[in-house]
Design a protein around this motif. Structure first.
Motif, PDB file in Angstrom:
ATOM      1  N   ASP A 153       0.811  -1.216   0.000  1.00  0.00           N
ATOM      2  CA  ASP A 153       0.000   0.000   0.000  1.00  0.00           C
ATOM      3  C   ASP A 153       0.843   1.263   0.000  1.00  0.00           C
ATOM      4  OD1 ASP A 153      -2.844  -0.735   0.053  1.00  0.00           O
ATOM      5  OD2 ASP A 153      -2.231  -1.888   1.817  1.00  0.00           O
ATOM      6  N   GLU A 154       2.094   1.104   0.437  1.00  0.00           N
ATOM      7  CA  GLU A 154       2.974   2.267   0.574  1.00  0.00           C
ATOM      8  C   GLU A 154       4.384   1.704   0.707  1.00  0.00           C
ATOM      9  OE1 GLU A 154       4.404   5.500   0.383  1.00  0.00           O
ATOM     10  OE2 GLU A 154       2.204   5.633   0.344  1.00  0.00           O
ATOM     11  N   HIS A 155       5.405   2.530   0.495  1.00  0.00           N
ATOM     12  CA  HIS A 155       6.767   2.066   0.750  1.00  0.00           C
ATOM     13  C   HIS A 155       6.838   1.528   2.182  1.00  0.00           C
ATOM     14  CE1 HIS A 155       8.589   3.624  -2.869  1.00  0.00           C
ATOM     15  NE2 HIS A 155       8.072   4.817  -2.653  1.00  0.00           N
ATOM     16  N   GLY A 156       7.346   0.345   2.318  1.00  0.00           N
ATOM     17  CA  GLY A 156       7.526  -0.196   3.664  1.00  0.00           C
ATOM     18  C   GLY A 156       6.276  -0.796   4.281  1.00  0.00           C
ATOM     19  N   GLN A 157       5.142  -0.758   3.562  1.00  0.00           N
ATOM     20  CA  GLN A 157       3.921  -1.350   4.135  1.00  0.00           C
ATOM     21  C   GLN A 157       3.478  -2.546   3.302  1.00  0.00           C
ATOM     22  OE1 GLN A 157       0.806   1.430   5.039  1.00  0.00           O
ATOM     23  NE2 GLN A 157       2.283   2.808   6.032  1.00  0.00           N
ATOM     24  N   TYR A 158       3.786  -3.715   3.837  1.00  0.00           N
ATOM     25  CA  TYR A 158       3.559  -4.940   3.078  1.00  0.00           C
ATOM     26  C   TYR A 158       2.599  -5.834   3.842  1.00  0.00           C
ATOM     27  CZ  TYR A 158       8.163  -3.070   1.858  1.00  0.00           C
ATOM     28  OH  TYR A 158       9.204  -2.240   1.551  1.00  0.00           O
ATOM     29  N   LYS A 159       1.487  -6.173   3.203  1.00  0.00           N
ATOM     30  CA  LYS A 159       0.519  -7.062   3.841  1.00  0.00           C
ATOM     31  C   LYS A 159       0.653  -8.451   3.231  1.00  0.00           C
ATOM     32  CE  LYS A 159      -4.356  -7.254   5.142  1.00  0.00           C
ATOM     33  NZ  LYS A 159      -4.466  -8.700   5.010  1.00  0.00           N
ATOM     34  N   HIS A 160       0.919  -9.423   4.099  1.00  0.00           N
ATOM     35  CA  HIS A 160       1.092 -10.809   3.672  1.00  0.00           C
ATOM     36  C   HIS A 160      -0.252 -11.386   3.233  1.00  0.00           C
ATOM     37  CE1 HIS A 160       2.861 -14.970   4.396  1.00  0.00           C
ATOM     38  NE2 HIS A 160       1.571 -15.205   4.327  1.00  0.00           N
ATOM     39  N   LEU A 161      -0.336 -11.914   2.016  1.00  0.00           N
ATOM     40  CA  LEU A 161      -1.593 -12.495   1.531  1.00  0.00           C
ATOM     41  C   LEU A 161      -1.539 -14.010   1.465  1.00  0.00           C
ATOM     42  CD1 LEU A 161      -2.298 -10.056  -1.466  1.00  0.00           C
ATOM     43  CD2 LEU A 161      -3.256  -9.930   0.837  1.00  0.00           C
ATOM     44  N   GLY A 162      -0.383 -14.553   1.143  1.00  0.00           N
ATOM     45  CA  GLY A 162      -0.248 -16.004   1.028  1.00  0.00           C
ATOM     46  C   GLY A 162       1.198 -16.346   0.777  1.00  0.00           C
ATOM     47  N   SER A 207      -0.582 -27.765  -7.391  1.00  0.00           N
ATOM     48  CA  SER A 207      -1.211 -28.042  -6.087  1.00  0.00           C
ATOM     49  C   SER A 207      -2.039 -26.866  -5.581  1.00  0.00           C
ATOM     50  CB  SER A 207      -0.142 -28.353  -5.042  1.00  0.00           C
ATOM     51  OG  SER A 207       0.595 -29.474  -5.435  1.00  0.00           O
ATOM     52  N   MET A 208      -3.016 -27.188  -4.759  1.00  0.00           N
ATOM     53  CA  MET A 208      -3.829 -26.195  -4.043  1.00  0.00           C
ATOM     54  C   MET A 208      -4.467 -25.173  -4.972  1.00  0.00           C
ATOM     55  SD  MET A 208      -1.613 -25.690  -0.594  1.00  0.00           S
ATOM     56  CE  MET A 208      -2.734 -24.409  -0.126  1.00  0.00           C
ATOM     57  N   MET A 209      -4.997 -25.657  -6.080  1.00  0.00           N
ATOM     58  CA  MET A 209      -5.509 -24.723  -7.077  1.00  0.00           C
ATOM     59  C   MET A 209      -6.966 -24.335  -6.869  1.00  0.00           C
ATOM     60  SD  MET A 209      -3.439 -23.431  -9.090  1.00  0.00           S
ATOM     61  CE  MET A 209      -1.894 -23.433  -8.243  1.00  0.00           C
ATOM     62  N   ARG A 210      -7.674 -25.016  -5.959  1.00  0.00           N
ATOM     63  CA  ARG A 210      -9.078 -24.649  -5.749  1.00  0.00           C
ATOM     64  C   ARG A 210      -9.127 -23.268  -5.104  1.00  0.00           C
ATOM     65  NH1 ARG A 210      -9.692 -29.332  -2.873  1.00  0.00           N
ATOM     66  NH2 ARG A 210     -10.511 -28.082  -1.153  1.00  0.00           N
ATOM     67  N   GLN A 211     -10.121 -22.479  -5.506  1.00  0.00           N
ATOM     68  CA  GLN A 211     -10.237 -21.106  -4.988  1.00  0.00           C
ATOM     69  C   GLN A 211     -10.316 -21.072  -3.471  1.00  0.00           C
ATOM     70  OE1 GLN A 211     -12.095 -17.926  -6.402  1.00  0.00           O
ATOM     71  NE2 GLN A 211     -11.332 -18.147  -8.502  1.00  0.00           N
ATOM     72  N   ASP A 212     -11.037 -22.077  -2.904  1.00  0.00           N
ATOM     73  CA  ASP A 212     -11.209 -22.064  -1.445  1.00  0.00           C
ATOM     74  C   ASP A 212      -9.916 -22.418  -0.722  1.00  0.00           C
ATOM     75  OD1 ASP A 212     -11.580 -24.683  -2.544  1.00  0.00           O
ATOM     76  OD2 ASP A 212     -12.242 -25.334  -0.548  1.00  0.00           O
ATOM     77  N   GLN A 213      -8.869 -22.787  -1.462  1.00  0.00           N
ATOM     78  CA  GLN A 213      -7.607 -23.078  -0.796  1.00  0.00           C
ATOM     79  C   GLN A 213      -6.747 -21.824  -0.642  1.00  0.00           C
ATOM     80  OE1 GLN A 213      -6.649 -26.478  -3.335  1.00  0.00           O
ATOM     81  NE2 GLN A 213      -6.553 -27.754  -1.508  1.00  0.00           N
ATOM     82  N   GLY A 214      -7.305 -20.701  -1.008  1.00  0.00           N
ATOM     83  CA  GLY A 214      -6.667 -19.437  -0.694  1.00  0.00           C
ATOM     84  C   GLY A 214      -5.444 -19.140  -1.533  1.00  0.00           C
ATOM     85  N   LEU A 215      -4.603 -18.305  -0.982  1.00  0.00           N
ATOM     86  CA  LEU A 215      -3.469 -17.778  -1.735  1.00  0.00           C
ATOM     87  C   LEU A 215      -2.141 -18.419  -1.354  1.00  0.00           C
ATOM     88  CD1 LEU A 215      -4.550 -14.020  -1.792  1.00  0.00           C
ATOM     89  CD2 LEU A 215      -4.625 -15.651  -3.685  1.00  0.00           C
ATOM     90  N   ASP A 216      -2.226 -19.567  -0.665  1.00  0.00           N
ATOM     91  CA  ASP A 216      -0.988 -20.259  -0.344  1.00  0.00           C
ATOM     92  C   ASP A 216      -0.554 -21.156  -1.502  1.00  0.00           C
ATOM     93  OD1 ASP A 216      -0.768 -19.055   2.063  1.00  0.00           O
ATOM     94  OD2 ASP A 216      -1.466 -20.767   3.251  1.00  0.00           O
ATOM     95  N   PHE A 217       0.750 -21.418  -1.539  1.00  0.00           N
ATOM     96  CA  PHE A 217       1.317 -22.292  -2.568  1.00  0.00           C
ATOM     97  C   PHE A 217       1.783 -23.595  -1.922  1.00  0.00           C
ATOM     98  CE2 PHE A 217       2.194 -17.910  -3.692  1.00  0.00           C
ATOM     99  CZ  PHE A 217       1.941 -17.832  -5.040  1.00  0.00           C
ATOM    100  N   SER A 218       1.958 -24.625  -2.763  1.00  0.00           N
ATOM    101  CA  SER A 218       2.612 -25.838  -2.300  1.00  0.00           C
ATOM    102  C   SER A 218       3.397 -26.426  -3.462  1.00  0.00           C
ATOM    103  CB  SER A 218       1.584 -26.852  -1.795  1.00  0.00           C
ATOM    104  OG  SER A 218       2.226 -28.100  -1.596  1.00  0.00           O
ATOM    105  N   PHE A 219       4.673 -26.726  -3.224  1.00  0.00           N
ATOM    106  CA  PHE A 219       5.501 -27.292  -4.292  1.00  0.00           C
ATOM    107  C   PHE A 219       6.099 -28.649  -3.943  1.00  0.00           C
ATOM    108  CE2 PHE A 219       5.614 -22.706  -5.241  1.00  0.00           C
ATOM    109  CZ  PHE A 219       5.124 -22.745  -6.537  1.00  0.00           C
ATOM    110  N   SER A 220       5.745 -29.186  -2.752  1.00  0.00           N
ATOM    111  CA  SER A 220       6.381 -30.451  -2.382  1.00  0.00           C
ATOM    112  C   SER A 220       5.794 -31.616  -3.181  1.00  0.00           C
ATOM    113  CB  SER A 220       6.256 -30.690  -0.881  1.00  0.00           C
ATOM    114  OG  SER A 220       4.905 -30.825  -0.528  1.00  0.00           O
TER     115      SER A 220
END
Lengths: 360, 311
Positions: A153-162, A207-220
């Motif tokens: 949103d601004e320099h130095g303001q980072y909101k974690h989404l996933g 992996s984790m491609m369903r919308q309800d699985q949110g914005l996290d990733f998985s590569f294992s």
């Protein structure tokens, strides 16, 4: 007021880097020098970064590199207005070398010190380019240690989404390259071999491609699929099969990165996206994101490759906002191996029972 | 900001021509941070403080405090010396990085000396034939340096350890008699070695009299508890490493004509390779092990080994 200069030092992993930027009165800045001493060749024989060897090498090269960066910027020590240095996250022994040299120089020259989060450096790297995004924007930070989506949103303001729940995307590249016997660093090798390959030949999972699985990733899961697929093939792979394998594997990673990025843009109602970090230097990632963003009308900001991989120019860029606000650190600044950009984000990974505080 | 020395090294040649008067010494090879400020041969300030793993946080603040205690500005420093170890890898790097950065930025010469040599200098040496400096290397090993004391030969130029204005940590350090003791000639017979405490124990047993100093003493005392006392003439003394010893060693080097190199060429002497390197070079490790045994035999039976080397 005259132009002020800032020296930045980075040593969080296996690249030693030093850079100088010139900061104008209005806060606009221009890069004057940016040097990187890579240790890739040293670590290649071990198949990955060896922290102790990285730390030893940093100490051998850091000071000459800093001197060269100042010389290349053609400035005198009295032109310097501050020193910025990476304070984490990263390999603690490696971080300490750059940090300690930076503090000693700041002390000797009586300059203010700015400790910078390495991840903030990656996110601010885009401001080293001529074409810069306007706030707010989405940022995908994708490297050997991180795969994270932030709302900026601004320099130095980072909101974690996933973020990734297991391996980082860069790790997924390196591990597959190891299984294929391609050596280290794996991402670069796979990128090169995949150029001629058919990305649809091997069906690797996303992996984790369903919308309800949110914005996290998985590569294992991808790593396991890589091993299982390899077991069914005759080794060593024929050159054409190897190219197809690399192209398919790379496509699975890059596609998963895009899918989640697209979802995040939609969920956050954002129209600009910045992709940064070492994996953002991957050529397939760059072309796929360019095509998709064009198709869906998003503005894409990809820092040039030299600002995507670890460098000190990005540390300098991230130090500009605190510099302008005179937010400085003192000489007790310490290095921190784990340093989240958004401390409010919940830690991911396997759930552990909360630690009891009432033990006697 | 004063406008001397534009970019560091340019001023160095001029400054190193004359004998530096004001020294800063640093050693971070152990959980202690060792510091001293020495003017000519006068110890102005000397301190040892335990910082555990907090070296990075504390060291510059402590240097700043020490300088103001003796009313020096940081620009007044004319030379630096740093302990190159062996010891804790990360600890060493904090001290060496600090020393590199400071000396480079100030444009003053930086000298590196062996921390084990400095331990030996810090020991009260009277009435022993050997000093063994040993530092805990963990993993059931110690770094060891062997020093033969040759009486009668007096080494000039060692700093006066008493009358420091700063904190001096151990009572014997202020004992004027000690000045005589430390001026006996102390000859290092080996470069630092990485040995098991049991092997070191075997070596010490053969010495007519020995004094053991360093953080390795606690490792050795575990061995002694298992094996029984070493010898009536071996003693371990709880001295601390002294910053002024580092300065004395550097001054001695300088008197012998050794010139300081560029700040960045002063690096830790790790002795032990990184684990990953050891895994790659496991076969070489066996060779090294044989050398270690050979060296210790030389320490134990110098007459036999000198005969064999003459062959």
């Amino acid at each position: 007021m005259k132009t002020r200069y800032l020296l930045a030092i980075e040593s969080s992993c296996d690249e030693t880097a030093a850079a100088v930027i010139a900061i104008a009165e209005d806060g606009a800045f221009a890069l004057r020098s940016s040097l990187v001493a890579s240790q890739v060749d040293i670590h290649a024989r071990y198949g990955g970064v060896v922290p102790e060897i990285a730390s030893r090498t940093h100490l051998e090269v850091a000071l000459p590199l800093i001197q060269d960066a100042l010389r290349e910027a053609q400035i005198q020590r009295q032109d310097l207005a501050a020193i910025a240095v990476t304070r984490g996250p990263g390999l603690i022994g490696a971080l300490l070398v750059g940090l300690q040299i930076a503090k000693a120089i700041a002390f000797a020259w009586k300059l203010p010190l700015i400790g910078v989060n390495h991840l903030a450096g990656h996110l601010e790297a885009v401001f080293l380019e001529d074409r810069t995004p306007t706030f707010p924007f989405l940022a995908l930070l994708v490297s050997g240690g991180h795969t994270t989506l932030y709302r900026v949103d601004e320099h130095g303001q980072y909101k974690h989404l996933g973020a990734t729940r297991d391996d980082a995307a860069g790790e997924a590249f390196d591990k597959a390259a190891k299984m294929l016997g391609l050596g280290y660093p794996g991402g670069v090798q796979i990128d090169r071999l995949a150029q001629q390959g058919d990305p649809s030949r091997f069906p690797f999972p996303r992996s984790m491609m369903r919308q309800d699985q949110g914005l996290d990733f998985s590569f294992s899961g991808l790593k396991t699929a890589c091993r299982n697929t390899l077991e069914k093939l005759a080794l060593p792979l024929e050159p054409s099969i190897l190219s197809d394998f690399c192209a398919s594997y790379q496509e699975a990673i890059v596609d998963a990165l895009w899918q989640k990025t697209a979802l995040a843009l939609q969920l956050q109602s954002l129209s600009s996206v910045v992709v940064t970090g070492g994996v953002a230097a991957n050529s397939r990632l760059r072309s796929l994101f360019q095509n998709q963003c064009q198709k869906y009308g998003y503005s894409l900001f990809l820092p040039s490759r030299r600002f995507c991989t670890d460098n000190a120019a990005m540390i300098a860029a991230a130090a500009v906002p605190p510099f302008l606000q005179a937010r400085f650190d003192d000489l007790s600044l310490n290095a921190t191996g784990k340093l989240p950009l958004d401390p409010s984000a919940l830690p991911r990974g396997p759930r552990r029972p909360p630690r009891s505080t009432q033990n006697t | 900001m004063e406008n001397s020395t534009p970019l560091a090294r340019e001023g160095l040649a001029e400054k190193s021509l004359k004998r530096p008067k004001r020294w800063l010494a640093l050693d971070t090879s152990t959980p202690d941070v060792v510091m001293a400020l020495v003017e000519n041969e006068q110890v102005m300030f000397e301190q040892v403080f335990w910082s555990g793993t907090g070296h990075s946080e504390q060291i510059l603040g402590q240097i700043d405090a020490a300088l103001s205690l003796v009313s020096w500005r940081v620009e007044d420093l004319e030379a630096m010396v740093v302990g190159q170890g062996p010891g804790s890898f990360t600890g060493l790097r904090v001290g060496v990085a600090t020393a590199q950065g400071l000396s480079w930025a100030l444009g003053i010469p930086l000298f590196g000396v062996s921390s084990l040599d400095a331990w030996a200098w810090s020991a009260p040496m009277a009435a022993t034939s050997w000093v063994v400096a040993c530092v805990d290397a963990r993993k059931d090993q110690v770094y060891a340096g062997f020093y033969r004391i040759e009486e009668g030969e007096i080494e000039i130029g060692h700093s006066e350890p008493s009358e420091g204005r700063g904190m001096v940590n151990s009572p014997e350090a202020t004992d004027p008699k000690r000045c005589v003791a430390v001026s006996a000639r102390c000859v290092a017979v080996s470069s630092p070695l990485l040995v098991s405490p049991w092997r070191l124990h075997e070596a010490i047993k053969q010495m007519p009299s020995a004094l053991l100093v360093g953080t390795g003493v606690s490792v050795m005392s575990r061995v002694w508890r298992e094996q029984g006392a070493v010898s009536a003439r071996c003693s371990a003394v709880p001295v601390k490493l002294r910053g002024s010893a580092l300065v004395a060693l550097a001054q001695q080097d300088q008197a012998k004509g050794r010139l300081s190199e560029a700040s960045w060429s002063v690096l830790p002497v790790y002795v032990r390779a990184a684990d990953a390197e050891l895994q790659v070079t496991r076969q070489e490790d066996e060779v090294w092990f044989a050398e270690e045994v050979g060296f210790l035999r030389e320490v134990l039976f110098p007459s036999v080994s000198s005969a064999s080397s003459a062959r």
